[in-house]
Design a protein around this motif. Structure first.
Motif, PDB file in Angstrom:
ATOM      1  N   GLY A  25     -35.309   6.865  21.776  1.00  0.00           N
ATOM      2  CA  GLY A  25     -35.631   5.512  21.326  1.00  0.00           C
ATOM      3  C   GLY A  25     -36.909   5.000  21.945  1.00  0.00           C
ATOM      4  O   GLY A  25     -37.726   4.352  21.276  1.00  0.00           O
ATOM      5  N   LEU A  26     -37.110   5.304  23.209  1.00  0.00           N
ATOM      6  CA  LEU A  26     -38.334   4.892  23.894  1.00  0.00           C
ATOM      7  C   LEU A  26     -39.558   5.547  23.285  1.00  0.00           C
ATOM      8  O   LEU A  26     -40.607   4.911  23.149  1.00  0.00           O
ATOM      9  N   ALA A  27     -39.449   6.804  22.875  1.00  0.00           N
ATOM     10  CA  ALA A  27     -40.567   7.498  22.241  1.00  0.00           C
ATOM     11  C   ALA A  27     -40.798   6.996  20.819  1.00  0.00           C
ATOM     12  O   ALA A  27     -41.923   7.051  20.315  1.00  0.00           O
ATOM     13  N   LEU A  28     -39.762   6.496  20.184  1.00  0.00           N
ATOM     14  CA  LEU A  28     -39.865   6.019  18.814  1.00  0.00           C
ATOM     15  C   LEU A  28     -40.484   4.625  18.715  1.00  0.00           C
ATOM     16  O   LEU A  28     -41.081   4.283  17.694  1.00  0.00           O
ATOM     17  N   VAL A  29     -40.375   3.842  19.760  1.00  0.00           N
ATOM     18  CA  VAL A  29     -40.847   2.454  19.744  1.00  0.00           C
ATOM     19  C   VAL A  29     -42.346   2.339  19.435  1.00  0.00           C
ATOM     20  O   VAL A  29     -42.723   1.544  18.572  1.00  0.00           O
ATOM     21  N   PRO A  30     -43.241   3.085  20.082  1.00  0.00           N
ATOM     22  CA  PRO A  30     -44.667   2.919  19.746  1.00  0.00           C
ATOM     23  C   PRO A  30     -44.990   3.271  18.291  1.00  0.00           C
ATOM     24  O   PRO A  30     -45.818   2.606  17.661  1.00  0.00           O
TER      25      PRO A  30
ATOM     26  N   CYS B 120     -27.455  -4.179  26.704  1.00  0.00           N
ATOM     27  CA  CYS B 120     -26.475  -3.167  26.326  1.00  0.00           C
ATOM     28  C   CYS B 120     -25.717  -2.694  27.564  1.00  0.00           C
ATOM     29  O   CYS B 120     -24.489  -2.582  27.547  1.00  0.00           O
ATOM     30  N   VAL B 121     -26.430  -2.426  28.636  1.00  0.00           N
ATOM     31  CA  VAL B 121     -25.793  -1.995  29.888  1.00  0.00           C
ATOM     32  C   VAL B 121     -24.927  -3.114  30.452  1.00  0.00           C
ATOM     33  O   VAL B 121     -23.809  -2.874  30.922  1.00  0.00           O
ATOM     34  N   VAL B 122     -25.410  -4.359  30.389  1.00  0.00           N
ATOM     35  CA  VAL B 122     -24.623  -5.494  30.870  1.00  0.00           C
ATOM     36  C   VAL B 122     -23.318  -5.591  30.087  1.00  0.00           C
ATOM     37  O   VAL B 122     -22.247  -5.785  30.666  1.00  0.00           O
ATOM     38  N   TYR B 123     -23.388  -5.437  28.762  1.00  0.00           N
ATOM     39  CA  TYR B 123     -22.171  -5.516  27.948  1.00  0.00           C
ATOM     40  C   TYR B 123     -21.225  -4.350  28.245  1.00  0.00           C
ATOM     41  O   TYR B 123     -20.011  -4.538  28.292  1.00  0.00           O
ATOM     42  N   ILE B 124     -21.767  -3.166  28.448  1.00  0.00           N
ATOM     43  CA  ILE B 124     -20.916  -2.026  28.791  1.00  0.00           C
ATOM     44  C   ILE B 124     -20.173  -2.302  30.095  1.00  0.00           C
ATOM     45  O   ILE B 124     -18.960  -2.101  30.192  1.00  0.00           O
ATOM     46  N   LEU B 125     -20.879  -2.772  31.099  1.00  0.00           N
ATOM     47  CA  LEU B 125     -20.241  -3.056  32.389  1.00  0.00           C
ATOM     48  C   LEU B 125     -19.224  -4.188  32.266  1.00  0.00           C
ATOM     49  O   LEU B 125     -18.159  -4.138  32.878  1.00  0.00           O
TER      50      LEU B 125
ATOM     51  N   SER C 231     -26.767  13.179  27.343  1.00  0.00           N
ATOM     52  CA  SER C 231     -26.918  12.626  26.004  1.00  0.00           C
ATOM     53  C   SER C 231     -27.295  11.149  26.047  1.00  0.00           C
ATOM     54  O   SER C 231     -28.088  10.684  25.220  1.00  0.00           O
ATOM     55  N   LEU C 232     -26.770  10.382  27.009  1.00  0.00           N
ATOM     56  CA  LEU C 232     -27.178   8.985  27.160  1.00  0.00           C
ATOM     57  C   LEU C 232     -28.671   8.883  27.481  1.00  0.00           C
ATOM     58  O   LEU C 232     -29.389   8.069  26.889  1.00  0.00           O
ATOM     59  N   ALA C 233     -29.134   9.717  28.404  1.00  0.00           N
ATOM     60  CA  ALA C 233     -30.553   9.712  28.756  1.00  0.00           C
ATOM     61  C   ALA C 233     -31.404  10.177  27.578  1.00  0.00           C
ATOM     62  O   ALA C 233     -32.481   9.620  27.325  1.00  0.00           O
ATOM     63  N   GLY C 234     -30.922  11.168  26.827  1.00  0.00           N
ATOM     64  CA  GLY C 234     -31.666  11.661  25.675  1.00  0.00           C
ATOM     65  C   GLY C 234     -31.816  10.625  24.591  1.00  0.00           C
ATOM     66  O   GLY C 234     -32.896  10.455  24.007  1.00  0.00           O
ATOM     67  N   VAL C 235     -30.743   9.893  24.297  1.00  0.00           N
ATOM     68  CA  VAL C 235     -30.818   8.844  23.274  1.00  0.00           C
ATOM     69  C   VAL C 235     -31.761   7.734  23.727  1.00  0.00           C
ATOM     70  O   VAL C 235     -32.573   7.229  22.935  1.00  0.00           O
ATOM     71  N   PHE C 236     -31.687   7.355  24.999  1.00  0.00           N
ATOM     72  CA  PHE C 236     -32.582   6.317  25.517  1.00  0.00           C
ATOM     73  C   PHE C 236     -34.040   6.762  25.423  1.00  0.00           C
ATOM     74  O   PHE C 236     -34.902   6.008  24.963  1.00  0.00           O
ATOM     75  N   LEU C 237     -34.327   7.984  25.835  1.00  0.00           N
ATOM     76  CA  LEU C 237     -35.709   8.475  25.800  1.00  0.00           C
ATOM     77  C   LEU C 237     -36.212   8.682  24.377  1.00  0.00           C
ATOM     78  O   LEU C 237     -37.389   8.446  24.092  1.00  0.00           O
TER      79      LEU C 237
ATOM     80  N   SER D 270     -31.901  -2.932  25.799  1.00  0.00           N
ATOM     81  CA  SER D 270     -31.272  -1.901  26.624  1.00  0.00           C
ATOM     82  C   SER D 270     -30.581  -2.505  27.839  1.00  0.00           C
ATOM     83  O   SER D 270     -29.470  -2.099  28.203  1.00  0.00           O
ATOM     84  N   VAL D 271     -31.217  -3.478  28.467  1.00  0.00           N
ATOM     85  CA  VAL D 271     -30.621  -4.140  29.628  1.00  0.00           C
ATOM     86  C   VAL D 271     -29.325  -4.834  29.223  1.00  0.00           C
ATOM     87  O   VAL D 271     -28.298  -4.702  29.892  1.00  0.00           O
TER      88      VAL D 271
END
Length: 65
Positions: free
Chosen positions: A21-26, A50-55, A13-19, A47-48
């Protein structure tokens, strides 16, 4: 240490949400009239961090306990 993706479904689900969003950007970039490259750069930037804040929040106090 608390893990934020314990099961395969959470990773999927994390990969799906990221992808998604990536498809929605253009599409959103063209709708807003900005180059897709700028939209993708902004998406990658957020996104970067977001990952930094999660860690960071996994080992330090965040906004809630």
């Amino acid at each position: 240490m608390i893990s934020f993706a314990d099961t395969g479904w959470e990773v999927f689900s994390l990969a799906g949400v990221f992808l998604f969003g990536l498809a929605l950007v253009p599409k959103l970039s063209s709708w807003l009239g900005v180059p897709a490259r700028h939209g993708l750069t902004l998406y990658a930037w957020h996104s970067v961090f977001c990952v930094v804040y999660i860690l960071y929040s996994m080992s330090n106090p965040a906004d809630s306990i």
